[in-house]
Design a protein around this motif. Structure first.
Motif, short mmCIF file in Angstrom:
data_model
loop_
_atom_site.label_atom_id
_atom_site.label_comp_id
_atom_site.label_asym_id
_atom_site.label_seq_id
_atom_site.Cartn_x
_atom_site.Cartn_y
_atom_site.Cartn_z
N ALA A 27 15.64 3.35 46.61
CA ALA A 27 16.32 3.86 45.41
C ALA A 27 17.52 2.98 45.09
CB ALA A 27 16.77 5.31 45.63
N ALA A 28 18.08 3.19 43.92
CA ALA A 28 19.26 2.42 43.50
C ALA A 28 20.14 3.28 42.62
CB ALA A 28 18.83 1.17 42.74
N VAL A 29 21.44 3.04 42.68
CA VAL A 29 22.39 3.71 41.81
C VAL A 29 23.26 2.66 41.14
CG1 VAL A 29 22.45 5.87 43.12
CG2 VAL A 29 24.07 4.05 43.68
N LEU A 30 23.82 3.02 39.98
CA LEU A 30 24.66 2.09 39.22
C LEU A 30 26.12 2.51 39.30
CD1 LEU A 30 24.63 -0.37 37.28
CD2 LEU A 30 24.57 1.28 35.40
N LEU A 31 26.96 1.65 39.89
CA LEU A 31 28.40 1.83 39.86
C LEU A 31 28.91 1.02 38.68
CD1 LEU A 31 27.67 2.54 42.88
CD2 LEU A 31 29.98 1.77 43.45
N LEU A 32 29.08 1.70 37.56
CA LEU A 32 29.42 1.01 36.32
C LEU A 32 30.90 1.21 36.00
CD1 LEU A 32 28.54 -0.60 33.86
CD2 LEU A 32 27.88 1.56 32.76
N PHE A 33 31.66 0.12 36.06
CA PHE A 33 33.08 0.15 35.77
C PHE A 33 33.31 -0.39 34.36
CE2 PHE A 33 32.68 -0.41 40.37
CZ PHE A 33 33.45 0.65 40.83
N GLY A 34 34.26 0.23 33.68
CA GLY A 34 34.59 -0.22 32.34
C GLY A 34 36.06 -0.01 32.05
N GLU A 35 36.49 -0.44 30.88
CA GLU A 35 37.87 -0.24 30.42
C GLU A 35 37.82 0.88 29.39
OE1 GLU A 35 41.84 -0.59 30.55
OE2 GLU A 35 40.49 -1.91 31.69
N GLY A 36 38.24 2.08 29.80
CA GLY A 36 38.20 3.25 28.94
C GLY A 36 39.53 3.52 28.27
N PRO A 37 39.62 4.62 27.54
CA PRO A 37 40.87 4.96 26.85
C PRO A 37 42.03 5.25 27.79
CG PRO A 37 39.26 6.74 26.69
CD PRO A 37 38.55 5.57 27.25
N PHE A 38 41.71 5.54 29.07
CA PHE A 38 42.77 5.84 30.05
C PHE A 38 42.80 4.80 31.16
CE2 PHE A 38 41.36 9.85 28.17
CZ PHE A 38 42.55 10.32 27.64
N GLY A 39 42.36 3.59 30.85
CA GLY A 39 42.35 2.52 31.83
C GLY A 39 40.98 2.35 32.47
N PRO A 40 40.88 1.51 33.50
CA PRO A 40 39.60 1.27 34.15
C PRO A 40 38.98 2.57 34.65
CG PRO A 40 41.21 -0.35 34.87
CD PRO A 40 41.97 0.67 34.07
N ASP A 41 37.67 2.69 34.45
CA ASP A 41 37.00 3.93 34.85
C ASP A 41 35.62 3.64 35.42
OD1 ASP A 41 35.41 3.41 32.60
OD2 ASP A 41 36.44 4.87 31.34
N VAL A 42 34.96 4.69 35.90
CA VAL A 42 33.62 4.58 36.46
C VAL A 42 32.77 5.69 35.85
CG1 VAL A 42 34.18 6.03 38.47
CG2 VAL A 42 32.28 4.38 38.60
N LEU A 43 31.51 5.39 35.62
CA LEU A 43 30.60 6.35 34.99
C LEU A 43 29.96 7.25 36.05
CD1 LEU A 43 29.19 7.12 32.26
CD2 LEU A 43 27.34 5.56 32.96
N LEU A 44 30.10 8.56 35.86
CA LEU A 44 29.48 9.55 36.75
C LEU A 44 28.65 10.53 35.94
CD1 LEU A 44 32.37 10.49 39.23
CD2 LEU A 44 30.55 8.83 39.57
N ILE A 45 27.65 11.09 36.59
CA ILE A 45 26.87 12.17 35.99
C ILE A 45 27.01 13.42 36.82
CG2 ILE A 45 25.19 10.56 34.98
CD1 ILE A 45 23.26 11.37 37.24
N GLN A 46 26.80 14.58 36.20
CA GLN A 46 26.70 15.84 36.93
C GLN A 46 25.22 16.19 36.96
OE1 GLN A 46 29.38 17.94 38.04
NE2 GLN A 46 27.95 19.42 38.92
N ARG A 47 24.62 16.18 38.15
CA ARG A 47 23.20 16.45 38.24
C ARG A 47 22.88 17.91 37.91
NH1 ARG A 47 20.36 12.44 39.25
NH2 ARG A 47 21.04 10.65 40.48
#
Length: 207
Positions: A27-47
């Motif tokens: 399996a694989a997961v994506l740790l996706l970092f970006g520059e959001g409205p409140f600074g650097p962030d990471v994308l999470l989901i609620q399963r």
């Protein structure tokens, strides 16, 4: 962010997460970092609470590697697109972390680290699998007020985060804790702050 990713890519795998010699689902997961409205962030989901594995838990987008996927990177990007509506064209892959083993679901997971250079709108694109999607600022994750340890009834404990209405724990919290450790975002926090896993959370996870 690339320095942060570089440290994560070279981090050693702790013994409890080392894959067995054979077996396990890739399996694989994506740790996706970006520059959001409140600074650097990471994308999470609620399963989804109705899922078979890790029901109701915050997680990174991801899933099993299909035979048609060209490895973990392709699988992580495909799953993120299916679960959140992510446009992979806006993502630059930075590298992969060593494979980690989740005994509960018998998954051998490769975390894929990426930079979201052209963010797009994301949402729960697969409601049967995902309840919500959240961009969580790294500074909120690192805030000592949002950090704690969670104790399992079997006696072991691990890092956790209370942020944006989410209780992030288990595998996802362990990876985030490792990524933050030694980074510019890390802030000392009270590691003696230890709580039991809430019964409802434990019930969902034990399916």
């Amino acid at each position: 962010m690339e320095t942060l990713a570089g440290r994560a890519v070279t981090r050693r795998v702790p013994p409890p997460l080392r894959p067995p010699a054979t077996g396990g689902r890739s399996a694989a997961v994506l740790l996706l970092f970006g520059e959001g409205p409140f600074g650097p962030d990471v994308l999470l989901i609620q399963r989804s609470r109705h899922g078979r594995n890790h029901a109701g838990q915050p997680a990174f987008p991801g899933g099993g590697i299909d035979p048609t996927d060209d490895g973990p990177v392709a699988a992580a990007l495909r799953e993120a697109r299916e679960e959140t509506g992510l446009d992979p064209e806006g993502v630059r892959v930075l590298g992969t972390m060593p494979e980690l083993y989740l005994a509960h679901s018998d998954n051998r997971v490769t975390p894929v680290l990426a930079w979201w250079h052209t963010p797009c709108a994301v949402h729960a694109a697969s409601p049967q699998e995902v309840e919500s999607v959240e961009r969580v600022p790294l500074r909120e994750l690192a805030d000592p007020a949002n950090r704690l340890g969670l104790r399992h009834p079997r006696g072991y404990a691990g890092p956790a985060f209370r942020v944006r209405g989410l209780l992030v724990w288990g595998f996802t919290a362990g990876v985030l804790d490792g990524v933050l450790s030694g980074s510019d975002f890390e802030v000392p926090w009270d590691r003696s702050r230890l709580e039991d896993i809430p019964p409802d959370v434990l019930s969902l996870s034990s399916r």
